[in-house]
Write a protein that holds these residues in place. Sequence first.
Motif, mmCIF file in Angstrom:
data_model
loop_
_atom_site.group_PDB
_atom_site.id
_atom_site.type_symbol
_atom_site.label_atom_id
_atom_site.label_comp_id
_atom_site.label_asym_id
_atom_site.label_seq_id
_atom_site.Cartn_x
_atom_site.Cartn_y
_atom_site.Cartn_z
ATOM 1 N N THR A 16 0.876 -1.176 0.000
ATOM 2 C CA THR A 16 0.000 0.000 0.000
ATOM 3 C C THR A 16 0.909 1.221 0.000
ATOM 4 N N ILE A 17 0.769 2.045 -1.032
ATOM 5 C CA ILE A 17 1.627 3.226 -1.149
ATOM 6 C C ILE A 17 0.819 4.435 -0.688
ATOM 7 N N VAL A 18 1.055 4.851 0.535
ATOM 8 C CA VAL A 18 0.363 6.007 1.092
ATOM 9 C C VAL A 18 0.932 7.300 0.511
ATOM 10 N N THR A 19 2.190 7.279 0.172
ATOM 11 C CA THR A 19 2.898 8.447 -0.351
ATOM 12 C C THR A 19 2.162 9.087 -1.522
ATOM 13 N N SER A 20 2.107 10.421 -1.543
ATOM 14 C CA SER A 20 1.556 11.159 -2.683
ATOM 15 C C SER A 20 2.709 11.770 -3.476
ATOM 16 N N VAL B 251 -0.843 -3.826 -5.516
ATOM 17 C CA VAL B 251 -0.563 -2.503 -4.951
ATOM 18 C C VAL B 251 -1.829 -1.651 -4.930
ATOM 19 N N THR B 252 -2.126 -1.051 -3.775
ATOM 20 C CA THR B 252 -3.112 0.021 -3.707
ATOM 21 C C THR B 252 -2.366 1.332 -3.529
ATOM 22 N N GLY B 253 -2.947 2.403 -4.113
ATOM 23 C CA GLY B 253 -2.296 3.708 -4.095
ATOM 24 C C GLY B 253 -1.610 3.969 -5.417
ATOM 25 N N PRO B 254 -0.695 4.942 -5.451
ATOM 26 C CA PRO B 254 -0.261 5.815 -4.359
ATOM 27 C C PRO B 254 -1.341 6.845 -4.003
ATOM 28 N N ASN B 255 -0.991 7.733 -3.066
ATOM 29 C CA ASN B 255 -1.892 8.805 -2.677
ATOM 30 C C ASN B 255 -3.183 8.245 -2.092
ATOM 31 N N CYS B 256 -3.041 7.259 -1.200
ATOM 32 C CA CYS B 256 -4.218 6.676 -0.552
ATOM 33 C C CYS B 256 -4.026 6.724 0.961
ATOM 34 N N LEU B 257 -5.043 6.269 1.717
ATOM 35 C CA LEU B 257 -4.986 6.400 3.174
ATOM 36 C C LEU B 257 -5.069 5.071 3.906
ATOM 37 N N GLY B 258 -4.818 3.963 3.194
ATOM 38 C CA GLY B 258 -4.741 2.676 3.862
ATOM 39 C C GLY B 258 -6.047 1.908 3.860
ATOM 40 N N ASN B 259 -6.019 0.712 4.484
ATOM 41 C CA ASN B 259 -7.096 -0.256 4.338
ATOM 42 C C ASN B 259 -7.542 -0.828 5.682
ATOM 43 N N ALA C 249 -11.269 -6.353 8.728
ATOM 44 C CA ALA C 249 -11.721 -6.498 10.118
ATOM 45 C C ALA C 249 -11.431 -7.879 10.690
ATOM 46 N N GLY C 250 -11.592 -8.928 9.869
ATOM 47 C CA GLY C 250 -11.352 -10.278 10.360
ATOM 48 C C GLY C 250 -9.921 -10.520 10.779
ATOM 49 N N GLU C 251 -9.010 -9.705 10.274
ATOM 50 C CA GLU C 251 -7.585 -9.823 10.617
ATOM 51 C C GLU C 251 -7.150 -8.779 11.640
ATOM 52 N N ASN C 252 -8.091 -7.942 12.115
ATOM 53 C CA ASN C 252 -7.734 -6.805 12.978
ATOM 54 C C ASN C 252 -6.680 -5.928 12.307
ATOM 55 N N LEU C 253 -6.800 -5.816 10.985
ATOM 56 C CA LEU C 253 -5.824 -5.056 10.192
ATOM 57 C C LEU C 253 -6.425 -3.701 9.872
ATOM 58 N N PHE C 254 -5.750 -2.642 10.313
ATOM 59 C CA PHE C 254 -6.201 -1.285 10.026
ATOM 60 C C PHE C 254 -4.993 -0.440 9.677
ATOM 61 N N THR C 255 -4.581 -0.506 8.417
ATOM 62 C CA THR C 255 -3.411 0.245 7.948
ATOM 63 C C THR C 255 -3.867 1.623 7.489
ATOM 64 N N ASN C 256 -4.579 2.311 8.350
ATOM 65 C CA ASN C 256 -5.249 3.550 7.982
ATOM 66 C C ASN C 256 -4.931 4.617 9.014
ATOM 67 N N ILE C 257 -5.004 5.877 8.592
ATOM 68 C CA ILE C 257 -4.636 6.979 9.486
ATOM 69 C C ILE C 257 -5.768 7.389 10.418
ATOM 70 N N ASP C 258 -6.992 6.886 10.189
ATOM 71 C CA ASP C 258 -8.170 7.324 10.942
ATOM 72 C C ASP C 258 -7.996 7.029 12.430
ATOM 73 N N MET D 251 -12.396 -2.321 4.011
ATOM 74 C CA MET D 251 -12.384 -0.969 3.456
ATOM 75 C C MET D 251 -11.039 -0.783 2.771
ATOM 76 N N VAL D 252 -11.082 -0.441 1.492
ATOM 77 C CA VAL D 252 -9.837 -0.268 0.736
ATOM 78 C C VAL D 252 -9.863 1.093 0.056
ATOM 79 N N THR D 253 -8.833 1.911 0.327
ATOM 80 C CA THR D 253 -8.700 3.191 -0.371
ATOM 81 C C THR D 253 -7.706 2.990 -1.508
ATOM 82 N N THR D 254 -8.152 3.228 -2.730
ATOM 83 C CA THR D 254 -7.334 2.870 -3.900
ATOM 84 C C THR D 254 -6.504 4.025 -4.442
#
Length: 736
Positions: free
Chosen positions: A117-121, A149-157, A160-169, A207-210
């Motif tokens: 996941t490329i958060v970088t813009s 790859v998701t992104g670039p310029n995204c905010l993460g994913n 829930a089943g994995e307790n995975l929250f690679t997001n800035i929220d 939730m996936v931000t692309t």
Amino acid sequence: MEARSGNAAGKWSPPPHASRVVRQIHAMLHPRNIVVVGATDKPGNYAERIWNNLIKYGFEGGLYPLNSKRETIWGVPCYPDFASLPEKPDHVLVMVPARFAVQVVRDAAAAGARSATIVTSGFSELQDAESQRLAVELQQAIRETGLAVTGPNCLGNLSAGENLFTNIDDRIVTMKAGPVAIAGQSGAIVMAIRQALEDRGVGVGYMVTTGNEAGLETTDLMNYFAIDPSIRVIVVYLEGVRNTSAFREACKAARAAGKPVIAIKLGASEGGRAAAMAHTGALAGSIESFDAISAREGVIRARGLDELVETTECFVHAASPKGSRLAAVTLSGGKRGLLIDAFSAAGLNFASLSPAVSEKLAKMLGPGSIVGNPLDAGFAAVVDPSVYMQSIKIMIDDPDTDIVIIDSELPKAPHELRERNLHRVNEMAATANKPVIYISTMSIGFTEFTKGLRQSLPHIAVMQGLDRAVGAIKSLIEYAALPKDVPEIASSSTASARAMLERMLKNAKGAALDEVASKRLLKAYGIPISKEAIAQTSSEAVKIARQIGFPVVAKVVSAEILHKSDVGGVMLNIKNAAEVKNAFEQITSRVKKLKDKPKIDGILIAQQVKADLELVVGTALDAEMGPVVLFGTGGVEIELMKDVALAGAPLDAAEAKKLIGRTKAGVRLRGYRGKPALHEASVIKALVGLSNLMMDAGSRIASIDVNPFLVNSRSGVAVDGLIVLNNRAAKASGDH
């Protein structure tokens, strides 16, 4: 504290026959470990916020920060490179500046990573040459490495089943693996949708931000969600559709799986400059074209975020209805009236109660009630809660109703009686085999108490705002009526028609084919046209008119004049030879006085068709969605009336008939208020022929405008035709 390692593989995996992209997405959403590249503890940075979320929600896989300048960070060891990690990297979060991101992708893939996941813009969202160059290099690296790859310029994913929250929220996430999956290009909007659904007690599984979609696109995520058994409703935010055929295939996959796609789509703009040179192109903007194509595939487009949330709530908690027969229970005559008005405006009606049901209700309720549908249970139900519950049960048990609506909202604070009643209705709904839907006629909002109560009522939909609820229920009914599989339609044109098309396109010089050439091509594709011939002199015009028979029409022929009536290039109802000569000379004189001096190729003398109805039929090549077919009320008032409907090309006769049925023109065509039905078969033939022509032309025709197409009880004919090409000349004209 130490860097955590482990395995967080999901219980479900895609079957062996699943596509490579689906398997890649599964690896991204169910990774063995996560590596944060660009780890830094500078205040407020994204890397630290994401790391904190991964810790807070308890991701069970390995977590490894990477930064060559640090030995420890966030209280754990920090690694200088991928080779130093305790295990092979799996999912990589890229947080380094844009100029380093491409190399990180290549290094990660070489080290064994499966996704990133490329958060970088700092890529294609910027217009400068360096950012555009980096965007191209990044796409090339993604293609060559095969990394998901998701992104670039995204905010993460979120997974829930994995307790995975690679997001800035930093808002609270329940991490309940719910039945909704969300994907989209705008991180802020996707996150807002997730939060709104969470506030309503609707669980979001993914939730996936692309972002810029240099790698995976929203369409790819739709394909994954379509086969993941944990997902029942797919929500997407689309800024654009890059590949219409791939989008349609993803929609088909979701529909075949019985999973509605609820979409927010940007783009209420014209379909393209060249296409807009014709009436059809101007009326077929890209949002209308999106609707035309996506609706056939079962997509539900929400007009705003509130509507999207209500529609999602409805589809998550309401069973699929067997029909459209509505029933409702209220305690207010005024609310009863509001329900009737709102659903009637949407073309939905409340079923008549059977004599047996009416008698049972009347006996129980007595005076002060309105025994009907909607039912105003009135005084008796207010005084005796058991009567209210029995009224609801009678409506739910009625075999002549398909959906039961209850006018009420959830309490904001503890209320023993209302809570008990809600749980009783929830139990009824569990065995009802039909949707039971609570509607608050106004948006009231949920308190923390309401949210908790809502969670305990899984078998009822709880909706807020009458207008939005009506729209959602209508979508629920329409989706339930759709077949799971939509047959593919191919062009049914003849070889001779396709040969003529190729000759004309090869020899075309300007932005458009003139009327004579346009009509020749239309005729070859089975579209009936009026009797006509072109004249170079007034005496030749008289000869042609006598052969056709009076009255006739005279029109200028020029590829440089797209709308002849606007320049005085059309004269109607010409009854004799003298009027033919006069028309020839007047039109010629008017056109010669035009300042751009268009070339006149002659004057067309055509049969004046007696028409009972003027229609427009046409096609346009939308810049984003591809070819669409248009039908509606035509003539000079086309833009004023805007009684038109669109469908994705190609069409067959059955789809053409459906398109006609979506307009007021279609009602008039089939006979209106005692008037005879008109010749619908000729209109269907014209729509199918236009569809074939557009499909055969590929992207070489921008639009085709047949306005008017005149129809009476015996026949229908095209009396005007304009084919605008998708070439440099058309684009240059469209820019003026």
